[in-house]
Design a protein around this motif. Structure first.
Motif, mmCIF file in Angstrom:
data_model
loop_
_atom_site.group_PDB
_atom_site.id
_atom_site.type_symbol
_atom_site.label_atom_id
_atom_site.label_comp_id
_atom_site.label_asym_id
_atom_site.label_seq_id
_atom_site.Cartn_x
_atom_site.Cartn_y
_atom_site.Cartn_z
ATOM 1 N N PHE A 290 56.391 49.264 -41.059
ATOM 2 C CA PHE A 290 55.607 48.072 -41.383
ATOM 3 C C PHE A 290 54.375 48.409 -42.204
ATOM 4 N N LEU A 291 53.956 47.458 -43.015
ATOM 5 C CA LEU A 291 52.686 47.596 -43.736
ATOM 6 C C LEU A 291 51.969 46.249 -43.701
ATOM 7 N N ALA A 292 50.698 46.286 -43.316
ATOM 8 C CA ALA A 292 49.915 45.041 -43.304
ATOM 9 C C ALA A 292 48.450 45.404 -43.432
ATOM 10 N N LEU A 293 47.638 44.389 -43.676
ATOM 11 C CA LEU A 293 46.198 44.605 -43.646
ATOM 12 C C LEU A 293 45.731 44.522 -42.203
ATOM 13 N N ARG A 294 44.626 45.188 -41.936
ATOM 14 C CA ARG A 294 44.026 45.054 -40.607
ATOM 15 C C ARG A 294 42.532 44.841 -40.764
ATOM 16 N N HIS A 295 42.035 43.914 -39.959
ATOM 17 C CA HIS A 295 40.618 43.568 -40.019
ATOM 18 C C HIS A 295 40.055 43.716 -38.615
ATOM 19 N N PRO A 296 38.844 44.278 -38.495
ATOM 20 C CA PRO A 296 38.337 44.523 -37.140
ATOM 21 C C PRO A 296 38.222 43.254 -36.298
ATOM 22 N N GLY A 297 37.828 42.143 -36.901
ATOM 23 C CA GLY A 297 37.567 40.963 -36.077
ATOM 24 C C GLY A 297 38.596 39.867 -36.192
ATOM 25 N N GLU A 298 39.620 40.057 -37.018
ATOM 26 C CA GLU A 298 40.528 38.946 -37.300
ATOM 27 C C GLU A 298 41.973 39.432 -37.355
ATOM 28 N N TYR A 299 42.861 38.498 -37.168
ATOM 29 C CA TYR A 299 44.261 38.721 -37.518
ATOM 30 C C TYR A 299 44.242 38.654 -39.045
ATOM 31 N N ALA A 300 44.293 39.814 -39.691
ATOM 32 C CA ALA A 300 43.868 39.897 -41.096
ATOM 33 C C ALA A 300 44.678 38.991 -42.015
ATOM 34 N N ILE A 301 43.947 38.216 -42.789
ATOM 35 C CA ILE A 301 44.565 37.432 -43.852
ATOM 36 C C ILE A 301 43.856 37.741 -45.150
ATOM 37 N N LEU A 302 42.549 37.515 -45.115
ATOM 38 C CA LEU A 302 41.797 37.529 -46.353
ATOM 39 C C LEU A 302 41.500 38.947 -46.824
ATOM 40 N N SER A 303 41.224 39.832 -45.888
ATOM 41 C CA SER A 303 40.854 41.182 -46.305
ATOM 42 C C SER A 303 41.050 42.136 -45.139
ATOM 43 N N GLY A 304 40.936 43.411 -45.439
ATOM 44 C CA GLY A 304 41.089 44.425 -44.399
ATOM 45 C C GLY A 304 41.446 45.747 -45.035
ATOM 46 N N THR A 305 41.749 46.722 -44.178
ATOM 47 C CA THR A 305 42.273 47.977 -44.700
ATOM 48 C C THR A 305 43.781 47.929 -44.529
ATOM 49 N N VAL A 306 44.473 48.783 -45.281
ATOM 50 C CA VAL A 306 45.927 48.789 -45.192
ATOM 51 C C VAL A 306 46.336 49.686 -44.034
ATOM 52 N N VAL A 307 47.198 49.195 -43.164
ATOM 53 C CA VAL A 307 47.729 50.071 -42.120
ATOM 54 C C VAL A 307 49.249 50.063 -42.178
ATOM 55 N N THR A 308 49.843 51.187 -41.789
ATOM 56 C CA THR A 308 51.304 51.265 -41.732
ATOM 57 C C THR A 308 51.691 51.906 -40.417
ATOM 58 N N GLY A 309 52.871 51.585 -39.975
ATOM 59 C CA GLY A 309 53.336 52.166 -38.729
ATOM 60 C C GLY A 309 54.686 51.590 -38.379
ATOM 61 N N ASP A 310 55.304 52.115 -37.316
ATOM 62 C CA ASP A 310 56.633 51.620 -36.949
ATOM 63 C C ASP A 310 56.566 50.660 -35.769
ATOM 64 N N GLY A 311 55.350 50.389 -35.296
ATOM 65 C CA GLY A 311 55.229 49.461 -34.178
ATOM 66 C C GLY A 311 55.257 50.153 -32.838
ATOM 67 N N TYR A 312 55.866 51.348 -32.763
ATOM 68 C CA TYR A 312 55.867 52.108 -31.508
ATOM 69 C C TYR A 312 54.662 53.040 -31.473
ATOM 70 N N GLY A 313 54.646 53.895 -32.476
ATOM 71 C CA GLY A 313 53.684 54.977 -32.465
ATOM 72 C C GLY A 313 52.356 54.577 -33.073
ATOM 73 N N PRO A 314 51.537 55.540 -33.365
ATOM 74 C CA PRO A 314 50.222 55.270 -33.936
ATOM 75 C C PRO A 314 50.351 54.787 -35.379
ATOM 76 N N VAL A 315 49.310 54.132 -35.833
ATOM 77 C CA VAL A 315 49.322 53.667 -37.210
ATOM 78 C C VAL A 315 48.505 54.617 -38.064
ATOM 79 N N SER A 316 48.834 54.627 -39.347
ATOM 80 C CA SER A 316 47.940 55.336 -40.252
ATOM 81 C C SER A 316 47.424 54.306 -41.243
ATOM 82 N N GLY A 317 46.335 54.609 -41.855
ATOM 83 C CA GLY A 317 45.754 53.577 -42.715
ATOM 84 C C GLY A 317 45.079 54.150 -43.931
ATOM 85 N N PHE A 318 44.797 53.258 -44.886
ATOM 86 C CA PHE A 318 44.021 53.665 -46.053
ATOM 87 C C PHE A 318 43.287 52.449 -46.597
#
Ligand SMILES: Cc1cc2nc3c(=O)[nH]c(=O)nc-3n(C[C@H](O)[C@H](O)[C@H](O)COP(=O)(O)OP(=O)(O)OC[C@H]3O[C@@H](n4cnc5c(N)ncnc54)[C@H](O)[C@@H]3O)c2cc1C
Ligand code: SF4
Ligand code: SF4
Ligand code: SF4
Lengths: 356, 433, 263, 273
Positions: free
Chosen positions: B211-239
């Motif tokens: 999976f790849l999506a944005l992540r925002h500290p305070g929100e279910y990210a829509i407008l902005s965030g950092t990019v995170v990827t992961g398989d849903g089981y394990g840890p995510v990595s981000g950039f």
């Protein structure tokens, strides 16, 4: 009733509202003085003025406590006497029913002498002919007019030339003159309705000084007209249908219709038909139209006035000349709106002055 | 030796124009092409030489379904290039506008495009013949979204009020009141929608998605965030969004006017509702979280068919959050922050209804766009959709062709691909090389 | 003659889908329309495309590929009335900006293997290839105007889609002119009405997304907008967006270039 | 006192009968659902409303024996086509009659020339009937038609001849059967007999035809004040409130459509007035 003096507009606004009138007065919106409904006198455009020239309008800071230190707003009474869009009737099957759109009671606070003259022109158009308009009459009766005598004419005003101002002499329910030091309003009444309202306000009789100061305001205003039109021989001058001037102004004119839309007397309309998907009701709607559109004069698929010059000539000659033939009065009241609000600053007074 | 070709000449109930061709031989898939024949429109090329204020309006025209997404990603990329940032009430207003688009777009997909698949109709209109109440509910939801966009942006498609730096004019509280009123009802509809779609009959399929999506500290990210990827089981990595070009590379495939994206060298990752849900479900509004739990979604959903449930949950979240923002709305003091153009590069990403939408601009000395790069979600998902289809078809190749075609179309609609969007992205570095 | 519901088809060419979506955005009317007309072909909304002929075809998108050139001829053949909707179908759309450039270079910018991409040099409106019964402007078209076209078609009347300027609607809506009051350049005076004067209502100048009005005087407007501070490239760009290749806007941009050189 | 219906609200009429005149032209007989048809003067017109489609100006071409109006409509656009498609029993809206009709009385005792181009014959038809009914001078009716099969009211033309009028027809595009003259209607002026100084003329047709015909009559000595034209302008209201039909100082709807040539000749010479 003799003229009186009131110190504040608050009781007047309250009194009008308590009589069931929506009070519509000048407020500042998006950097323009507009007429909209107000709940109290606080909302009024106190302390603002405007700077008007051809194609340019700017709001500016005015004299502290003065409420009416500005000239014509882009809004005139026209939206109330003749709304931009009205349903005429609906037809369903073999039934036709007139859309009796209600005419809410509106008090226009701050209309000027030119606006009153414009309403008189519209009265002549909609009520004075062979086919008077009952809907117009209803709206007109529901309108209460609180005029204000102009103190600060705008750069595009020329009511003196058109003999319509700057002082309101007739056609109002109340007429105010705003005076400074101390801040107060001289109130004259022009109708029984007006007298009843004044009777309910805290007031004192106007003194000789009050009256003199009020007259001075108008005298002063008359001397500060931004523009002038020579009305002597105007019909002859406008019969110069082939003047090269028309081509010149036609090259500048955008045929955008702004001048006719803001003009308080321009009354032209067109009709639209609508049909509903659900019940097959057919509706006819009348809406503002303008002699600057091509459809306006279309016959057999071709407009009679196809060129910009032809359309501009129609507008100017109608306003200042053939209107007189048709209605016995000029179609122009000298408010200057068409000059200020023409997006490319075409100035009717200049065009008239430049005709042979 | 048996030959089999499954062809879907024109995909229906998707946005834009696409087709599918599958070749099989001896019970094995030898070729599978999700063809995007949406004509190329060359947006990135056209953007060169335009003023820094222009990309929001121009890129909106890439997609009529999610114009706000384009406007938001474009604005943020340009603001980043110019060192400006939109915060506070103005950012809230942007979020509100975006929620409107989410509600509108998801309601369209759930009710008019996707649900008919589960209930056996050809279209939402056909479904209305039997279940008018349901379709009307969907249309009301959609309308609530559209009204919110209209109140803020002027019109639902290609809104006119979005500006680099904020807005041209901010609406007064009273102008938003009717939209808020309608949203209150819409929130109830959204709740009902989650329960309704959760009851559909879903094939028992799960894929191991990346999976790849944005992540925002305070929100279910829509407008902005950092990019995170992961398989849903394990840890995510981000950039950071600005590092996007280091991680995501596109390549062209001959059968399509769209490009395929690779994430860190591997193809076939997924963005969109499933990805957002898997990576961010904890940040959903409490009401949406509850509804998701009641719908049996769990913490991660790997069944693409259940995407419709996630979308319904996202509609609910959008209604809920939009109402929260509307209730606290105070007219921002100024409609926009100044954005002075300067030479430089800016990146922007936001979550379009269909997934992460990335923009990158380089401005020249005159403040004009020198390079533009746009990576829309469907382009990122295309390889993954093809993989889904392979998995679907491999064990079923003996089925009649029209039946296979039907199955494929449904599987494609799971991902709500917006083909209009996918026909115009590139990576300059690749092409320059 | 048997009374049957008129058959409607919706077609897509190079476009953003927004015009078709405008139809689906008529939430209040969609089901009533569907009750009056048979929506016989609408890929975006239905997977049961009915065969032609169709009484009314709505066409979105411009013609940009050799296949589409063929397809639009087919659409014309199977349609009694053909109405184009939106800037792409009526004017070539934003993708017609390729007309001012080298399409091969454009393709090379966007695609690593431009040879895979089949495209025409120009993006053309539908009317350049087949006769069109009515053109509905707008990027996107206005929802009410779209419904009006369909209901006028059903009632056999001329659609109320006036060709005059945006200013007419702007004033009827009660806006003050943004150009006069704020000095904001605005294409409203040379742009066809239909949107309800949206941009000025949001304190923004019109950017011309409904295309040229019936008698646009761009020379005069350009002169004025220069006075408001617009540069030659800005003037050229504002006309070169969604209706760039319509004759009046093409000339408007050229006029700006020429008068810019004189100064 | 002002009350009653709005001047823009039509009364409802029912189509009593429908007669196709030629390919694109139909004559309808209309009767009010309630009450009687108001009286009209030849040359006046009504505003006919096709429900849901629109409203257009149409001249009254006669009064039917039943008392209803007959109106002849050529399908040139949406509204006229919708009206042409109306069948007996259908309902339409009618406002009017409106405008100034022909100066029937001014022609008393004089020779009369009636010149029609195409559909211009419609408003002239009740005029000719009235002229034939109450006077005995010389009456010439000259009619121009695009083609023989487009000629309006052939039955009336024959009857008028029987009743003593000199009726002549000219066509632009003859077919094989046509034996009559070919060309513009002005050519017929040569063939008719009238005493120019004692002549009154009524002209209706396309504007160019009216201009040429009037000019020709005047050249031959007919007083410009004795030539009447019926002008056509865009009309939305017919009650001098929509502004569309203005022609210089005139509202064609109320001051016309019939206007004297001496008054309008200078204006007709001005382009785009
Ligand atoms: C005084 C008068 C008498 C007339 N008498 C007759 C008659 O007896 N029989 C007849 O067939 N026609 C007559 N006409 C012409 C008739 O009104 C037009 O043919 C008709 O308006 C065309 O409308 P449409 O919608 O069918 O066509 P369109 O061309 O679609 O017209 C569209 C619009 O243009 C306007 N328009 C176009 N042409 C004209 C026009 N000539 N006059 C006014 N508006 C126009 C209409 O208002 C209409 O809304 C008369 C016109 C006038 C002014
Ligand atoms: S013509 Fe101009 S100055 Fe005269 S009344 Fe109209 S808007 Fe005012
Ligand atoms: S005179 Fe000015 S306002 Fe009037 S149509 Fe011409 S350009 Fe527009
Ligand atoms: S104002 Fe102009 S640019 Fe804005 S929506 Fe309307 S037509 Fe389009």
């Amino acid at each position: 009733m003799d003229a009186v003096v009131i110190d504040s507009l608050e009781p007047l606004v309250d009194e009008l509202r308590s009589r069931g009138y929506a009070v519509v007065g000048p407020v500042v919106r998006e950097r323009v003085i507009r007429f909209e409904e107000i709940a109290s006198a606080d909302r009024l455009a106190r302390g603002w003025t405007d700077v008007q020239e051809p194609g340019r309008y700017r709001l500016a800071e005015g004299a502290g406590e003065m409420v009416f230190s500005f000239a014509a707003s882009p809004d005139s009474a026209k939206s109330y006497t003749q709304p931009p869009r009205q349903t005429l009737f609906r037809m369903r099957g073999e039934q036709i029913e007139e859309a009796e759109e209600d005419a809410p009671r509106v008090a226009l606070l701050g209309v000027r002498a030119c606006d009153l003259a414009a309403i008189a022109v519209q009265d002549r158009v909609f009520l004075g002919g062979r086919h008077p308009d009952p809907a117009y009459l209803r709206r007109r009766r529901a309108l209460l007019l609180v005029a204000v005598n102009c103190a600060v004419p705008g750069g595009t005003c020329f009511c003196v030339s058109m003999h319509t101002g700057p002082r309101a002499t007739t056609g109002f329910d109340l007429a105010l003159t705003e005076l400074a030091a101390p801040h107060r309003f001289v109130v004259e009444t022009g109708s029984e309705r007006g007298e009843q309202i004044v009777a309910a306000l805290p007031r004192r009789p106007a003194s000789a000084e009050d009256l003199a100061a009020s007259a001075e305001v108008s005298r002063d205003a008359a001397e500060h007209m931004g523009r002038h039109v020579e009305t002597e021989g105007i019909q002859e001058r406008l019969s110069a249908h082939d003047s090269p001037r028309w081509t010149q102004v036609g090259a500048r004119c955008l045929t955008c219709t702004n001048c006719t839309m803001v003009c308080p007397t321009c009354f032209c309309t067109t009709v639209e038909d609508a049909t509903s998907f659900t019940d097959g009701t057919a509706e006819r709607i009348e809406r503002w139209d303008s002699c600057f559109t091509l459809d306006f004069s279309e016959v057999n698929g071709t407009p009679v006035r196809g060129s910009n010059a032809g359309r501009y000539r129609q507008w100017l000659t109608h306003k200042f000349s053939t209107w007189i033939d048709q209605f016995g009065m000029s179609g122009c009241v000298g408010c200057g709106r068409c000059i200020t609000w023409c997006p490319v600053g075409i100035d009717v007074t200049e065009e008239l002055a430049n005709l042979p | 030796m048996t030959h089999k070709t499954v062809r879907i000449g024109a995909l229906t109930r998707v946005e834009g124009e696409g087709a599918l061709v599958v070749h099989a031989r001896d019970g094995r898939i030898t070729g599978l092409e999700l063809r995007i024949y949406e004509p190329p429109r060359f947006f990135e090329a056209m953007l060169r030489g335009r003023g820094h204020t222009e990309p929001p309006d121009i890129t909106a025209r890439i997609c009529g379904i999610c114009p706000v997404a384009y406007q938001m990603s474009a604005c943020q990329a340009i603001e980043a290039a110019c060192g400006a940032e939109v915060t506070g009430p103005l950012r809230d207003l942007r979020l509100l506008l975006y929620y409107g688009e989410w509600i509108e777009s998801h309601a369209l997909h759930v009710y008019l495009l996707h649900a008919p698949d589960f209930l056996g109709y050809d279209s939402g209109v056909a479904m209305a013949a039997d279940r008018r109440d349901l379709v009307e509910r969907g249309l009301e939801l959609k309308k609530a979204g559209n009204e919110l966009i209209t109140a803020i942006g002027g019109r639902p498609i290609h809104p006119v009020n979005v500006k680099v730096g904020g807005f041209y004019r901010v609406p007064a509280r009273r102008e938003l009141a009717p939209a808020a009123e309608r949203l209150r009802r819409a929130r109830d509809h959204a709740l009902a929608t989650v329960a309704w779609v959760a009851g559909f009959d879903f094939p028992d399929v799960e894929h191991d998605y990346r999976f790849l999506a944005l992540r925002h500290p305070g929100e279910y990210a829509i407008l902005s965030g950092t990019v995170v990827t992961g398989d849903g089981y394990g840890p995510v990595s981000g950039f950071e969004v600005a590092r996007w070009p280091d991680h995501v590379i596109e390549e062209q495939v001959p059968h399509s006017t769209a490009l395929h994206a690779r994430l860190d060298g591997a193809t076939g990752y997924l963005t969109g509702p499933l990805a957002r849900y898997a990576l961010n479900s904890a940040r959903l509004s409490p009401l949406a979280r509850e509804a998701a739990a009641a719908a049996g979604l769990g913490r991660v959903c790997r069944n693409p068919y259940r995407g419709i449930v996630v979308r319904a949950v996202e509609i609910l979240h959008a209604c809920d959050e939009a109402l929260r923002l509307l209730d606290g709305y105070a007219e921002p003091e100024r409609p926009c922050v100044p954005v002075e153009p300067r030479p430089g590069v800016g990146h922007g990403a936001s979550e379009a209804p269909r997934g992460t939408l990335y923009h990158r601009y380089r401005l020249d000395d005159g403040g004009l766009v020198a390079e533009a790069d746009i990576v829309p979600p469907t382009a990122q998902n295309q390889a993954r959709i093809e993989a889904d289809l392979r998995d679907l078809l491999a064990p079923r190749l003996t089925l009649p062709e029209d039946e296979l075609a039907g199955l494929c179309e449904k599987a494609i609609r799971n991902h709500d691909p917006c083909i209009s969007c996918s026909a115009h992205f590139l990576d300059f570095r690749v092409n320059r090389g | 003659m048997v009374d049957r519901a008129p058959r409607l088809a919706v077609w897509k060419f190079a476009s953003c889908d927004g015009c078709q979506l405008t139809f689906l955005d008529c939430e209040d009317e969609l089901l009533s329309v569907a009750a009056r007309v048979e929506i016989a072909y609408f890929l975006e909304a239905s997977s049961a495309p009915g065969p032609g002929p169709y009484d009314l075809s709505l066409v979105e998108g411009s013609i940009t590929t050799p296949e589409d050139l063929e397809r639009i001829r087919h659409v014309r053949r199977v349609s009694k009335r053909l109405v184009t909707i939106g800037a792409c179908a009526t004017a070539g759309g934003i993708q017609a900006l390729r007309d001012f450039a080298d399409v091969k270079e454009f393709a090379a910018v966007v695609y690593a293997r431009p040879d895979y991409i089949a495209t025409l040099d120009r993006s053309t409106p539908v009317a350049a290839h087949v006769p069109v019964d009515f053109e509905l402007r707008g990027c996107p078209p206005d929802r009410h105007q779209l419904l009006e076209v369909i209901s006028a078609f059903l009632a056999g009347r001329r659609p109320v889609v006036p060709a005059h300027s945006v200013c007419v609607e702007c004033k009827a809506r009660g806006n003050a002119c943004v150009m006069v009051a704020h000095g904001t350049p605005c294409l409203g005076p040379v742009t066809q009405a239909g949107c309800g004067a949206l941009c000025p209502t949001f304190n923004r100048g019109c950017y011309g997304c409904f295309g040229p009005m019936e008698s646009p005087n761009h020379a005069s407007l350009n002169h004025w907008m220069r006075g408001l501070g617009m540069s030659t490239p800005e003037l050229v760009r504002i006309y070169r967006t969604y209706h760039a290749t319509t004759e009046p806007f093409r000339r408007a941009a050229e006029e700006a270039q020429e008068s810019g050189e004189e100064e | 006192m002002i009350g009653g219906p709005h001047p823009m609200t039509p009364a409802l009429y029912r189509v009593r009968s429908r007669r196709p005149d030629r390919v694109d032209t139909v004559t309808l007989t209309l009767e009010p659902l309630r009450g009687e048809c108001p009286p009209f003067h030849p040359g006046q017109f009504t505003m006919l409303y096709a429900p849901g489609v629109g409203e257009i100006a149409v001249s009254i071409s006669g009064r039917a024996r039943s008392g209803g109006y007959t109106q002849t409509i050529r399908a040139v656009g949406a509204v006229s086509a919708a009206l042409c498609g109306k069948r007996p029993g259908d309902v339409v809206g009618v406002r009017g009659p409106y405008g100034q009709g022909w100066g029937l009385r001014a022609a008393a005792g004089l020779d009369v020339v009636v010149a029609a181009g195409g559909l211009g014959l419609a408003p002239l038809r009740p005029l000719v009937r009235a002229l034939l009914g109450d006077r005995c001078g010389r009456i010439s009716v000259i009619v121009g038609s695009r083609a023989p099969d487009l000629l309006l009211y052939p039955g009336d033309l024959a009857r008028w001849t029987r009743q003593g009028a000199d009726v002549r027809v000219i066509v632009d595009h003859p077919d094989h059967a046509w034996r009559g003259p070919v060309g513009l209607v002005t050519r017929l002026i040569d063939r008719i007999v009238f005493e120019p100084r004692r002549t009154y003329a009524f002209v209706c047709g396309p504007e160019a035809m009216m201009r040429d015909t009037a000019a020709e009559l005047v050249r031959r000595g007919v007083a410009p004040g004795r030539v009447e034209l019926s002008l056509e302008r865009n009309m939305k209201c017919a009650v001098a409130r929509c502004g569309h039909c203005q022609f210089g100082p005139l509202f064609v709807c109320e001051d016309g459509p019939v206007l004297r040539y001496d008054r309008v000749a200078p204006m007709l010479a001005v382009p785009e007035l």
